[in-house]
Write a protein that holds these residues in place. Structure first.
Motif, short mmCIF file in Angstrom:
data_model
loop_
_atom_site.label_atom_id
_atom_site.label_comp_id
_atom_site.label_asym_id
_atom_site.label_seq_id
_atom_site.Cartn_x
_atom_site.Cartn_y
_atom_site.Cartn_z
N PHE A 143 0.77 -1.13 0.01
CA PHE A 143 -0.03 0.10 0.17
C PHE A 143 0.93 1.25 0.06
N THR A 144 1.69 1.28 0.72
CA THR A 144 2.60 2.44 0.96
C THR A 144 3.51 2.61 -0.12
N GLU A 164 1.54 3.85 -3.17
CA GLU A 164 0.97 5.45 -2.97
C GLU A 164 2.18 6.38 -3.11
N MET A 165 3.47 5.83 -2.59
CA MET A 165 4.57 6.77 -2.67
C MET A 165 5.15 7.12 -4.21
N THR A 190 10.00 0.48 1.48
CA THR A 190 8.59 0.26 1.73
C THR A 190 8.28 -1.44 1.82
N MET A 243 6.40 -4.13 7.44
CA MET A 243 6.17 -3.35 8.58
C MET A 243 6.19 -4.26 9.79
N SER A 285 -3.29 -0.29 10.10
CA SER A 285 -3.66 0.83 9.37
C SER A 285 -4.65 1.47 10.30
N MET A 326 -6.91 3.66 -1.81
CA MET A 326 -5.59 3.94 -2.08
C MET A 326 -5.25 5.17 -2.93
N THR A 330 -7.98 11.58 4.52
CA THR A 330 -6.70 11.79 5.05
C THR A 330 -6.73 13.38 5.39
#
Length: 312
Positions: free
Chosen positions: A6-7, A10-11, A96, A99, A152, A188, A220
Motif C-alpha cells: 500500500f505505502t 502510493e509513494m 517500503t 512493517m 492501518s 489507495m 486523509t
C-alpha cells in the motif's frame, strides 16, 4: 521504491510528478525516473487481484517503471544492486518492504505473530497477560472470523478506542466492550491518476479515478483527525460506541450519483456487535450506491447505533 504494498504504491504514484516539478527549474525534469521494485511476480501482492488492473493502469499512465521478481542485494550511495546483478542508478531509495510491531512487544511474555504483534482476546487483553491491553499496530486482533486486523488507521483508531475503554473499565469494575470494527475497506491514492476504493477482504473495486480521489482526500484531510482542541468532544469520540455525527456532505455531488442502487456490498451479515459502524463510512457507501448488510435482529441495543437506511 522498494516494495509495492500500500505505502510503496502510493509513494511511487506521487513521487514522479513531484520530483519532476522540483527538477524542472534546473532543466532536469526529463531525467527523473521512478522505479518500483517488487519481489513478487505481481504488483501489490498483498492487495489481491481486485484493484490490480486499476493500479497497473495508473502506474503506466504516470510513467512509473515496475520491475517484478526483483530482490535487493545492496544499496550504495548512488546504486541499487539486485540479486541477479542488475544495477539501477538511484539518487533516492525509499524502503517500503514491510512493517513490524514496535520492539516493545518483545518485552511482554506472550505469543506474537510474524509481524511481532501480540495475540489478544475479544477485549484486547493480551493472551496470557490479561492485565496488559494491546492496540494499534501492536495488536493481532480479530477483525471478523478468519481475519486479523491490518496495520492501518482504519483498524488502529477503533482498536485504541476499545483498548482504552476496556483498560479503564477493568480498573473500575465496569463492563468491557468487545472489539468490533466496521466492515473492511481500502482507499489507495494513485497520485495524478486519482485513487481506487475497494470493499471487503476480496477488495472489490467500487470507485476509481477522480471519484475515489475525492473520498481519499476526505479521509486523509478531515476524518482521521481527532478534535485535539476540544476536550469534551475528544472524550465523546473516544467512546467505543461513538458514531461520527458530523457532516461529511460537502463532496457528496462529486462522487458517483448514478451508481446502481441495487449493487450490494459483498460481506456476510454482521452480528449485533458489528452493527456499530461509522456513520461517515455509511454515508460513503450510500454516496456510491452500496448498501451495508444488516441482520434481522440487532440484539441488545448499543449507544448511538446506526439504523438501517433506505436507498433513495
Amino acid at each position: 521504491m522498494v516494495g509495492s504494498g500500500f505505502t510503496g504504491l502510493e509513494m511511487a504514484a506521487e513521487l514522479r510528478d513531484r520530483l519532476r516539478a522540483v527538477a524542472a527549474p534546473h532543466g532536469a525534469a526529463d531525467e527523473v525516473r521512478v522505479v518500483l521494485l517488487e519481489r513478487d511476480t505481481a504488483i501489490g501482492p498483498g492487495l489481491g487481484a481486485g484493484p490490480r488492473p486499476v493500479i497497473a493502469e495508473a502506474l503506466d499512465r504516470l510513467g512509473v517503471e515496475t520491475v517484478l521478481g526483483a530482490t535487493v542485494a545492496a544499496v550504495t550511495e548512488d546504486t541499487v544492486r539486485l540479486t541477479d546483478g542488475t544495477r539501477i542508478p538511484a539518487r533516492l531509495v525509499v524502503w517500503t518492504a514491510g512493517m513490524r510491531a514496535h520492539p516493545l512487544t518483545e518485552q511482554i511474555p506472550a505469543a506474537r505473530d510474524r509481524l511481532g504483534r501480540l495475540a489478544v482476546d475479544a477485549y484486547l487483553r493480551v493472551d496470557g497477560v490479561p492485565q496488559v491491553y494491546a492496540a494499534g499496530d501492536t495488536a493481532a486482533a480479530t477483525a471478523e472470523p478468519g481475519r486479523v486486523v491490518m496495520q492501518s488507521c482504519q483498524h488502529a483508531i477503533p482498536l485504541c478506542r476499545h483498548a482504552g475503554h476496556n483498560a479503564a473499565a477493568d480498573l473500575l469494575g465496569a463492563p468491557q466492550t468487545v472489539f468490533a470494527p466496521a466492515p473492511y475497506v481500502t482507499c489507495m491514492d494513485l497520485g495524478g491518476a486519482g485513487a481506487v476504493f475497494t470493499t471487503g477482504w476480496e477488495r472489490t473495486v467500487a470507485l476509481a479515478g477522480a471519484e475515489a480521489k475525492t473520498l481519499k482526500r476526505n479521509i486523509t484531510e478531515r476524518w482521521i483527525y481527532p478534535p485535539v482542541h476540544d476536550a469534551p468532544e475528544l472524550m465523546r469520540q473516544a467512546d467505543p460506541g461513538y458514531v461520527n455525527g458530523g457532516s461529511e456532505r460537502a463532496d457528496r455531488d462529486a462522487l458517483v450519483a448514478s451508481r446502481t442502487a441495487n449493487q450490494r456490498y459483498s460481506q456476510p451479515c454482521w452480528g449485533p456487535a458489528r452493527s456499530r459502524i461509522s456513520s461517515s463510512l455509511e454515508r460513503e457507501f450510500f454516496r456510491i450506491g452500496l448498501r451495508l448488510p444488516r441482520c434481522a435482529a440487532y440484539g441488545p441495543p448499543v449507544r448511538r447505533a446506526v439504523r438501517p437506511y433506505a436507498m433513495r
